[in-house]
Design a protein around this motif. Structure first.
Motif, PDB file in Angstrom:
ATOM      1  N   GLY B 325     -29.568  -9.608   0.135  1.00 37.94           N
ATOM      2  CA  GLY B 325     -29.939  -8.249   0.503  1.00 37.94           C
ATOM      3  C   GLY B 325     -29.734  -7.264  -0.632  1.00 37.94           C
ATOM      4  O   GLY B 325     -30.437  -6.268  -0.742  1.00 37.94           O
ATOM      5  N   ALA B 326     -28.724  -7.560  -1.489  1.00 37.12           N
ATOM      6  CA  ALA B 326     -28.399  -6.647  -2.575  1.00 37.12           C
ATOM      7  C   ALA B 326     -27.975  -7.446  -3.801  1.00 37.12           C
ATOM      8  O   ALA B 326     -27.458  -8.556  -3.679  1.00 37.12           O
ATOM      9  N   ILE B 327     -28.199  -6.866  -4.975  1.00 33.62           N
ATOM     10  CA  ILE B 327     -27.815  -7.520  -6.229  1.00 33.62           C
ATOM     11  C   ILE B 327     -26.960  -6.552  -7.053  1.00 33.62           C
ATOM     12  O   ILE B 327     -27.329  -5.383  -7.218  1.00 33.62           O
ATOM     13  N   VAL B 328     -25.833  -7.045  -7.526  1.00 34.50           N
ATOM     14  CA  VAL B 328     -24.977  -6.227  -8.391  1.00 34.50           C
ATOM     15  C   VAL B 328     -24.998  -6.825  -9.794  1.00 34.50           C
ATOM     16  O   VAL B 328     -24.755  -8.017  -9.973  1.00 34.50           O
ATOM     17  N   VAL B 329     -25.321  -5.987 -10.770  1.00 33.78           N
ATOM     18  CA  VAL B 329     -25.315  -6.444 -12.162  1.00 33.78           C
ATOM     19  C   VAL B 329     -23.944  -6.137 -12.765  1.00 33.78           C
ATOM     20  O   VAL B 329     -23.472  -5.002 -12.690  1.00 33.78           O
ATOM     21  N   GLY B 538     -31.713  -1.424  -4.168  1.00 36.96           N
ATOM     22  CA  GLY B 538     -31.030  -2.688  -3.882  1.00 36.96           C
ATOM     23  C   GLY B 538     -30.349  -3.306  -5.075  1.00 36.96           C
ATOM     24  O   GLY B 538     -29.689  -4.334  -4.956  1.00 36.96           O
ATOM     25  N   VAL B 539     -30.487  -2.676  -6.272  1.00 35.39           N
ATOM     26  CA  VAL B 539     -29.821  -3.186  -7.475  1.00 35.39           C
ATOM     27  C   VAL B 539     -28.716  -2.201  -7.861  1.00 35.39           C
ATOM     28  O   VAL B 539     -28.968  -1.002  -8.001  1.00 35.39           O
ATOM     29  N   PHE B 540     -27.498  -2.710  -7.979  1.00 38.04           N
ATOM     30  CA  PHE B 540     -26.334  -1.860  -8.234  1.00 38.04           C
ATOM     31  C   PHE B 540     -25.669  -2.264  -9.555  1.00 38.04           C
ATOM     32  O   PHE B 540     -25.873  -3.375 -10.044  1.00 38.04           O
TER      33      PHE B 540
END
Lengths: 130, 664, 269
Positions: B325-329, B538-540
């Motif tokens: 659901g979400a992506i953290v870089v 959705g990208v954090f």
């Protein structure tokens, strides 16, 4: 700053293409300068003093003849200030005045030895006289 | 004909100072469709919003124009007001008469004239507005964290703590990142391993967290709530579930001279190795570039000694497909190469090192067991020179170095200097600095302690040249305060190398369609108000992939990114932005131009049957917009040659009506 | 291959061997050097002031003649190289300067085409590295300088300003070391190889230049060198007088390795 100094500063900035405001006062130019010990005013002071308009002091100082034009300060400056070009501009401002040549053709014969390359004499005349 | 209401805001004197707001309201009364026009001091205030609601009821308005500040500021506010009054929230248009008008003009007549023109354009547009309804999409309640340093670890722990499953993808064989390589941490001097390794164990033991170490993200498709991610699990030639981490294989491995990355090449490891004692997962990895068995088929010792039977020389890279659901870089940083700064003789002398190398030389688990010995001859250094800002704060167009301040160097250098003076009081320590930057809690106090209590010599100036000669490093630098050139014979020179984003960040940003700045740091959605979100939904962002920061800041940001992820994963459904592209299938000629220009991969083509006027059916290739992926940038509408593509809320005819109104 | 070859004044007088061996080696490498007609002194040193025009004209003329001959301009002396390359850079990047120079040169008479920095300027070492190839140099070696420990001295002129010269990594150059390896000798890397020898200041303050030169040669000797190699007559002059290390031109070493040194010597005029 006197009006005369204002003009001299403007002339030097124009000739050299240097913007002293780019300097962040890190001192790397003076940390790298091989002629530091021979100079009264050092590369970082040239930048600062041109900016503050103290051109007269620089023009009267023998420092302007001590720079080797080795460009180490130019290449190693993190901000691209190019102090050597300021030294050159101040020197030219002096020697372009009438009777202000630092070296004349008369002094050449005394310098010559068997090996001194022509290049040295030509360069010296370029750097020290108009 | 619509019934339009116009509401002109004074914004105190912000607008009213250079725009005659009453004249604007008066002028609007004569525009076609406008049935009500007024002005008010603060339209966004509660009283202002109530005024709008009342006017909608009283004058049966079905379109609203608010002449105020930028839509970035209050468009959402006035859409809510409209919805509360029973209108579709997309029947609101904002005329920006502040940032684009009153703030840039000085003369009242000019400001007023321009405000009237802008208001007319908004009226023309709202006349053509149609109600829009945002679509809904489900949310996959699982997060992906890319990078397993302290930033990734903290983000993953916080998300897992809220009850959501998290996967960490880390390219190295272990999580831990740069922090695992550090000795002590400023300003409290806790041992980095002592505070990091318990967190690494927490990650390993957390049922909600899966670690994909020695793995890379190779493809990302989809959109917020539903990212389809391909993860490459590089062959480590050791079965992770069988390996117990006993280390028997590494002891027997005959290839002993492989430069050890963890100690930055200052000692060697085996071809089969566990990076460090507290590695997570604690399993061995075979380095295929050095393993005899993998290179020539001759050896197999590790397999023979492995009691668990975990060695598998035939292992292949595997690819996993997972939905998130979400992506953290959290891809972190590296010190820059010192290749272009050899005035400091880094390439010429082993005794010129970077600060990160010094961390390893001072670390009890490092190549010297924590005793500070100089690399060339393993003697105690008695004079040490630190050089700050190597490659940081350079001119933007410089051929070498970075324009930004790397932020962490002043503090870690103070730490190094202090620790050395504490442990080896017979050592002279010099620090060449341009500025000492210590904005942080207890930071300046820490630096002052280095000077006042530990006697570290701080010199305002810069080193220009380091000359290795006869086993001594001749350091030439400037002391600007004393106006002299210093010559110091040093035994060790430590360079505070600038830091830069990890090289994996750029290709990852492309996969994620997340934007980056010119230095390859990820860009935040808003530098002040949305610092942990990428502009791509959705990208954090977590840690130094967004900009240089120290550990406390990284951990704070990691927690903030986690809270944003949790906020997203808590939702069952996401409302999309209804201002998305839409293709008129009857006009689409199937040329694929829109598909090629779409930066978000929102457009696909499908073969569709159409009934022709002669009652036959014909299959045609037409564009289809995935509304959940489309960000509404409009590139496709510009590129579409047949005029089939249009952007809802910003339709071509609306834009043209605005232009006409302005040019009238 | 034909190249336009700019020897410079010093190579005609005090540095004959630099030129003599350069030509001998080119012959062996199948490169034909063609001197521009009526070339003049480059000026010895580049004057960085933007309003200085006259002293740069001779360089522009040499560049223009190479352009008309359709060849790269090759220099041997570091000083000539620095002046000509910097002048060419100004012709490319300083429109005001280029305009003034072209207007001035148009007064020479005859048909005039403006020059705007089109010529490729190569130092002899760049010619060897980029056009001939060090592998070809290596193949031409008949008497490898095995066992010799040679310290390359770059000085400032070849490397700086790097933005203009783009010769090599100015802080960690390798071109001369690669050249030395091609000749079969062992290069000695030392920190002072890119520091100034004192240059023209020897005419005004010989003590100052002696100090600079001694620091260079001492650093080279302490690093284990038996010979210092240079491409500049003034560097050779300064270094030879200070520190006691033998200082040799790179072309002379190449001729020695090519087996051309014993057969032919510079003829005294």
């Amino acid at each position: 700053m006197s009006q005369k100094n204002d003009r001299a500063k403007e002339q030097i900035l124009k000739m050299s293409g240097v913007n002293p405001l780019k300097c962040m006062r890190c001192g790397k130019c003076s940390g790298t300068c091989p002629s530091y010990d021979e100079m009264e005013y050092h590369p970082h002071q040239f930048v600062y003093m041109v900016e503050t308009g103290e051109i007269d002091k620089l023009m009267q100082s023998p420092s302007i003849y001590k720079c080797l034009s080795c460009f180490a300060c130019v290449d190693r400056c993190p901000r691209g200030v190019e102090p050597a070009k300021l030294v050159e501009a101040v020197r030219l401002t002096v020697i372009r005045q009438k009777g202000m040549n630092h070296m004349t053709a008369d002094s050449i014969p005394a310098l010559l030895d068997d090996d001194l390359p022509q290049q040295a004499i030509v360069s010296a005349m370029r750097k020290y006289s108009k | 004909m619509k019934r339009i209401g116009v509401f002109v805001c004074h914004c105190g004197t912000n607008i009213a100072g250079t725009v005659d707001v009453k004249a604007v309201a008066e002028a609007m009364k004569h525009e076609p469709g406008v049935v009500f026009s007024t002005d008010y001091q603060y339209m966004c205030s509660q009283a202002g919003q109530e005024m709008i609601k009342a006017a909608v009821k009283e004058h049966r308005l079905d379109g609203i124009v608010v002449c105020s500040c930028s839509p970035r500021m209050h468009e959402a506010t006035f859409r809510k007001t409209a919805a509360a009054a029973g209108l579709n929230s997309y029947m609101v248009e904002i005329a920006n008469i502040r940032e684009q008008c009153s703030w840039v003009h000085k003369e009242m007549p000019i400001g007023t004239e321009k405000a009237i023109i802008l208001a007319k354009a908004a009226v023309a547009k709202v006349s053509l507005n149609a109600p829009l309804t945002p679509g809904e999409s489900p949310v996959t309640k699982r997060a992906l964290v890319i990078g397993g340093g302290i930033a990734g670890i903290q983000t993953a722990l916080d998300i897992a703590d809220a009850g959501f499953p998290v996967d960490i993808v880390e390219t190295k064989p272990t999580i831990g990142g740069k922090m695992a390589q550090l000795d002590k941490t400023f300003p409290t001097l806790d041992c980095a391993a002592c505070i990091l390794t318990p967190k690494m164990v927490d990650v390993a033991q957390n049922e909600k967290i899966r670690i994909f170490s020695y793995s890379e993200v190779t493809d990302v498709k989809g959109f917020v709530g539903n990212f389809d991610v391909t993860i490459k699990r590089k062959a480590r030639y050791v079965n992770e579930t069988l390996c117990t981490g006993c280390g028997a294989c590494t002891e027997k491995c005959p290839m002993k001279k492989v430069p050890n990355e963890f100690n930055l090449g200052m000692d060697n490891r085996h071809a089969v190795y566990i990076p460090f004692a507290q590695a997570v997962p604690k399993v061995a990895t075979i380095d295929p570039n050095h393993c005899l068995m993998l290179k020539s088929g001759k050896c197999g010792l590790c397999s023979k000694v492995c009691g668990a039977g975990a060695i598998d020389y035939k292992a292949k890279d595997e690819f996993l497909e997972e939905r998130y659901g979400a992506i953290v870089v959290a891809t972190g940083f590296n010190p820059i190469s010192m290749e272009k700064f050899d005035e400091f003789a880094y390439a010429q002398s082993k005794d010129v090192i970077t600060s990160l190398e010094l961390e390893r030389l001072m670390n009890a688990a490092g190549p010297t067991g924590g005793t500070l010995l100089r690399p060339s001859d393993h003697q105690h250094p008695h004079t040490i020179v630190f050089v700050q800002c190597v490659g940081s704060r350079c001119e933007a167009c410089a051929e070498k170095g970075k324009e930004y301040c790397s932020k962490i160097c002043c503090m870690y250098t103070a730490k190094h200097a202090m620790l050395i003076r504490d442990k080896y009081p017979d050592t002279d320590v010099y620090v060449f600095y341009i500025d000492v930057r210590t904005p942080g809690k207890n930071f300046d106090e820490f630096y002052r302690r280095a000077v006042e209590e530990y006697g570290v010599h701080y010199i305002k100036g810069m080193v220009g040249k380091v000359t290795p000669e006869n086993g001594v490093l001749k350091v030439q630098g400037s002391d600007l305060i004393d106006n002299r050139q210093l010559h110091i014979d040093a035994d060790l020179v430590v360079l505070a190398a600038a830091i830069e984003p990890d090289k994996s960040a750029r290709p990852l940003a492309t996969m994620l369609t997340a934007s980056m700045d010119t230095n390859d740091f990820f860009t935040e959605a808003h530098p002040k108000l949305r610092p942990v979100e990428s502009p791509t939904a959705g990208v954090f962002l977590s840690g130094t992939c967004q900009g240089p920061k120290d550990i406390p800041e990284t951990v704070s940001q990691a927690g903030a990114a986690a809270s944003k992820v949790i906020g997203l994963l808590c939702k069952d459904k996401l409302l999309g932005n209804p201002c998305v592209a839409h293709s008129d299938e009857m006009m689409c000629n199937g040329c694929s131009t829109c598909e090629k220009v779409c930066p978000y991969g929102a457009i696909t083509y499908e073969d569709k049957e159409f009934r022709m006027p002669d009652r036959t059916t014909k299959v045609r290739r037409v564009a289809k917009v995935n509304e959940a992926v489309c960000q509404g940038c409009g590139a496709c509408t510009v590129a579409c040659m047949s005029g089939a593509m249009d952007l809802k809320g910003f339709m071509n005819k609306q834009i043209m009506a605005e232009v006409d109104a302005i040019c009238k | 291959m034909k190249v336009s070859y700019f020897p410079g004044c010093t190579l005609r007088t005090k540095a004959k061997e630099l030129d003599f061996y350069a030509r001998k080696c080119l012959e062996k490498l199948d490169v034909e050097p063609i001197e521009p007609d009526n070339w003049q002194c480059c000026g010895g040193v580049f004057v960085s002031a933007k309003d200085e025009i006259a002293s740069k004209l001779s360089s522009v003329r040499a560049l223009k003649s190479a352009k008309e001959a359709g060849m790269p301009l090759v220099t041997v002396c570091s000083a000539c190289h620095n002046v000509i390359k910097q002048t060419n850079y100004c012709m490319q990047n300083d429109a005001d300067f280029a305009n003034k120079v072209n207007l001035y040169m148009a007064q020479d008479g005859g048909e005039f085409t403006p020059y705007n920095g089109e010529t490729e300027v190569l130092h002899f070492l760049e010619l060897l590295r980029d056009k001939v190839g060090f592998d070809k140099v290596k193949a031409a070696v008949v008497k490898p300088l095995t066992g010799r420990k040679i310290a390359a001295y770059y000085g400032c002129l070849l490397l700086r300003p790097n933005k203009v010269m783009a010769f090599d990594n100015p802080e960690n150059p390798t071109i001369m070391e690669d050249f030395i390896r091609a000749l079969g000798a062992e290069p000695v890397v030392y920190a002072m190889r890119n520091e100034c020898c004192g240059g023209y200041v020897v005419t005004d303050d010989p003590e100052s230049s002696a100090k600079k030169s001694a620091a260079v040669t001492e650093n080279a000797m302490n690093a284990g060198a038996d010979t210092v190699m240079t491409a500049c007559p003034l560097c050779k002059y300064n270094l030879s007088k200070n520190g006691g290390a033998p200082v040799v031109y790179f072309t002379e070493l190449m001729a020695e390795a090519f087996g051309l040194k014993e057969e032919q010597h510079v003829t005294e005029e």
